[in-house]
Design a protein around this motif. Structure first.
Motif, PDB file in Angstrom:
ATOM      1  N   THR A   1       0.834  -1.200   0.000  1.00  0.00           N
ATOM      2  CA  THR A   1       0.000   0.000   0.000  1.00  0.00           C
ATOM      3  C   THR A   1       0.872   1.255   0.000  1.00  0.00           C
TER       4      THR A   1
ATOM      5  N   THR B   1      -4.213  -4.107   5.000  1.00  0.00           N
ATOM      6  CA  THR B   1      -5.203  -4.089   3.934  1.00  0.00           C
ATOM      7  C   THR B   1      -6.076  -5.330   4.077  1.00  0.00           C
TER       8      THR B   1
ATOM      9  N   ASP C   1      -4.416  -2.873  -5.445  1.00  0.00           N
ATOM     10  CA  ASP C   1      -3.676  -3.153  -4.214  1.00  0.00           C
ATOM     11  C   ASP C   1      -4.370  -4.339  -3.539  1.00  0.00           C
TER      12      ASP C   1
HETATM   13 MG   LIG Z   1      -1.664  -2.964   2.239  1.00  0.00          MG
END
Ligand SMILES: [Mg+2]
Ligand SMILES: Nc1nc2c(ncn2[C@@H]2O[C@H](COP(=O)(O)OP(=O)(O)OP(=O)(O)O)[C@@H](O)[C@H]2O)c(=O)[nH]1
Length: 604
Positions: A18, A54, A73
């Motif tokens: 990220t 994430t 992502d």
């Molecule tokens: Mg991430």
């Protein structure tokens, strides 16, 4: 139409995906000079921000040298591996990040396996080269060996390599050049990622890989166009995974750039867009040319390995803290979840219970955490590993486990894991007094192990695991060695009783917490369960013993978060989850019913 490149960013957890996307967004000139930027911009939902990980795959787009680069992502945590699998088909190559110090980790293996199977030739980004203990050359060798083991083709083995310190916005083709920006990586993407195949002149073929929802426009499908074009207002055919077809009109067509979404009139093959107008759209569905609908193959995702039961809360405190408490409400919410999350499944089990299957404890915890924030109240059972029968043999999931521990704790870790049926496959000194130990272990043996591991390594160990494969059942593994302290009364916990009980074990409740008969209020220091009374006040005596009350010293209660609680409980216990509290209870609240159940179990 302008040229397009589609890539996904994949890696083990925390290797910097990220952060790298942040820099690509910033350095491609996607933001105006004055735009405020923050760290990890793609981690947009609350739990992602809080935990710094994430959870959901998300797409963005940048324009560089007149080429549109769509970037997805992905999460690195093993429990969210399903997210990675489903986006790999939507892109034409991947950026495989590997931490210059940690090197190849369990989830690196998982994502590499999936990417190579699809035929991608990854760009390998050795990230975090600024770390003093990094060994970028060793890491490139590790990646090469991994590709080789996974049966990579000649072409895949000649993967391009780039070195990066995403945090500092730097990428370089050779370790000794002094470039200080992301330009080499951006150029490499244009050069090495194949342009999308297909054509605008073919009939429409598009596949949905993520869903969104907007209060005004309803359900939104985020999709890759593989062939043809799609226009605002056009009528197209939605083909569901089971083959059902319905025609519908595109009521909104949305394009992406940076963190913005904008209405567009038309998009062509290769692009990633969002579409509204199809209320029944699910992940994996295709939109096609109505004249000749040719749907794309449904998305195949690795099966879930863990199951828990979500049930209507029936504790004595049921309904006092939550907004949504009924079986219907819980069912609706779980249905909605499974529509967007194809790595999870659920099934109604009797009147008020649902079996929820997923990849791991974190995935299930995040679902439960989201639900309690939305106002739900329910109970969850101990996670169970999903077994299956193959050719008459009972099979269970195995995991690849990597533990990085200070040298002096390696003996304890190996011994404890041995009892949990782990087999050591590798052990290497990492320098700095650390040892890396690798194991293959039945997923069952890992349930509830994290807490023990942290205790065994005085909080200094780091463990990572990822799904390996189904293997024959490996027999019983040991579980929790301590019993529970169980309340025998309803009421409010009293400081005086807690003070008297704290010699018996570790308390989970504090004075004034609501308790009920059958609720677990602590961990017993011995193996058996013990019924105790936490609501008993001190006998009033005529002689006032001055100052005695103030002298009571209460050890702060152990904070049983949802995750801790799920790891801790046994089969005869449940976690009660409400928007305000997480409690642990016995399934059978009544002590005599509990004893009967225990006897029955032993008799079997
Ligand atoms: Mg991430
Ligand atoms: N030293 C150093 N740290 C970095 C670098 N890139 C990222 N980090 C740090 O690594 C941590 C994880 O970064 P993220 O970008 O969230 O990693 P991720 O791969 O997206 O993590 P998940 O999405 O949870 O799998 C953060 O603390 C970053 O600041 C780097 O080049 N050098």
């Amino acid at each position: 139409m302008r040229e397009i490149r589609n890539i996904a960013v994949i890696a083990h957890v925390d290797h910097g995906k990220t952060t790298l996307v942040d820099e690509l967004l910033k350095q491609s000139g996607t933001f105006g000079e004055r735009d405020e930027t923050e760290d990890r911009m793609m981690d947009s939902n609350d739990i992602e921000k809080e935990r710094g990980i994430t959870i959901l795959a998300k797409n963005t787009a940048i324009d560089y040298k007149d080429v549109r680069i769509n970037i997805i992502d992905t999460p690195g945590h093993a429990d969210f591996g399903g997210e990675v699998e489903r986006v790999l088909k939507m892109v034409d190559s991947v950026l495989l990040l590997v931490d210059a110090q940690e090197g190849v980790m369990p989830q690196t293996k998982f994502v590499v396996k999936k990417a190579l199977e699809i035929g991608h030739r990854p760009i390998v980004v050795v990230n975090k080269i600024d770390k003093p203990a990094g060994e970028p050359d060793r890491v490139v060798d590790e990646v090469f060996d991994l590709f080789d083991q996974m049966g990579a083709s000649e072409e895949q083995l000649e993967f391009p390599v780039i070195y990066a310190a995403a945090k500092n916005g730097i990428s370089k083709l050779a370790l000794d050049d002094d470039n200080d920006n992301m330009i080499p990586l951006l150029d490499m993407i244009l050069e090495e990622v194949p342009a999308p195949t297909g054509s605008d002149d073919n009939g429409l073929q598009l596949q949905v890989f993520t869903l969104g929802y907007d209060n005004f426009i309803g359900k939104i499908g985020i999709a890759r166009i593989f062939n043809g074009t799609i226009s605002m207002g056009e009528t197209v055919t939605l083909v569901k995974a089971d083959g059902e077809k319905v025609n519908g009109r595109v009521t909104k067509l949305i394009g992406f750039k940076g963190l913005e979404k904008m209405d567009i009139d038309k998009a062509g093959h290769g692009d990633i867009v969002a579409i509204a107008g199809f209320e029944t759209v699910d992940v994996g569905d295709s939109l096609c040319d109505p004249k000749n609908p040719m749907p794309l193959d449904p998305l195949h995702i690795e099966e879930p390995t863990l199951s828990v039961t979500f049930a209507v809360n029936n504790s004595p405190l049921a309904g006092t803290e939550g907004k949504f408490v009924t079986s219907n409400k819980i069912q609706e919410r779980l249905e909605a979840e499974m529509n967007t999350n194809i790595a999870m499944q659920f099934e109604a089990k009797g009147e008020a219970a649902f079996e929820v299957r997923g990849r791991g404890e974190l995935q299930i915890t995040i679902l439960a955490e989201n639900m309690r924030r939305e106002g739900f109240e329910f109970s969850i059972s101990r996670p169970e590993v999903i077994q299956k029968i193959e050719n008459g043999v009972k099979m269970e999931p195995f995991e690849h486990l990597v533990c990085d521990v200070p040298d002096e704790f390696s003996g304890t870790v190996i011994e404890t894991l041995g009892k949990r049926k782990a087999v050591m496959s590798n052990m290497v000194p990492m320098g700095d007094g650390q040892t890396r130990i690798e194991f293959e272990i039945p997923a069952r043996g890992l349930i509830g192990y994290r807490g023990q591991f942290l205790t065994d390594t005085k909080g200094e160990g780091v463990m990572n695991h990822s799904f390996l494969e189904f293997r024959p059942y490996s027999g019983t593994v040991t579980s929790r060695s301590n019993g529970a302290l169980v309340s025998m009364e309803n009421g409010e916990a009293v400081a005086y009783s807690i003070f008297n009980l704290q010699d018996r074990g570790i308390m989970f409740v504090s004075p004034q917490d609501k308790v009920y008969g059958g609720m677990v209020i602590g961990e017993h220091s011995r193996a058996n369960d013990l019924d105790v009374n936490p609501v008993k006040a001190k006998q009033q005596s005529n002689v006032r013993s001055s100052g005695a009350d103030e002298a009571i010293k209460i050890i702060p209660a152990k904070d049983m978060s949802l995750e801790h609680a799920l790891e801790w409980i046994e089969d005869d216990e449940l976690v009660e989850v409400t928007p305000i509290n997480v409690r642990i209870r016995k399934r059978e609240l009544d002590p005599s019913a509990r004893r009967r159940a225990e006897k029955q179990k032993k008799g079997l």
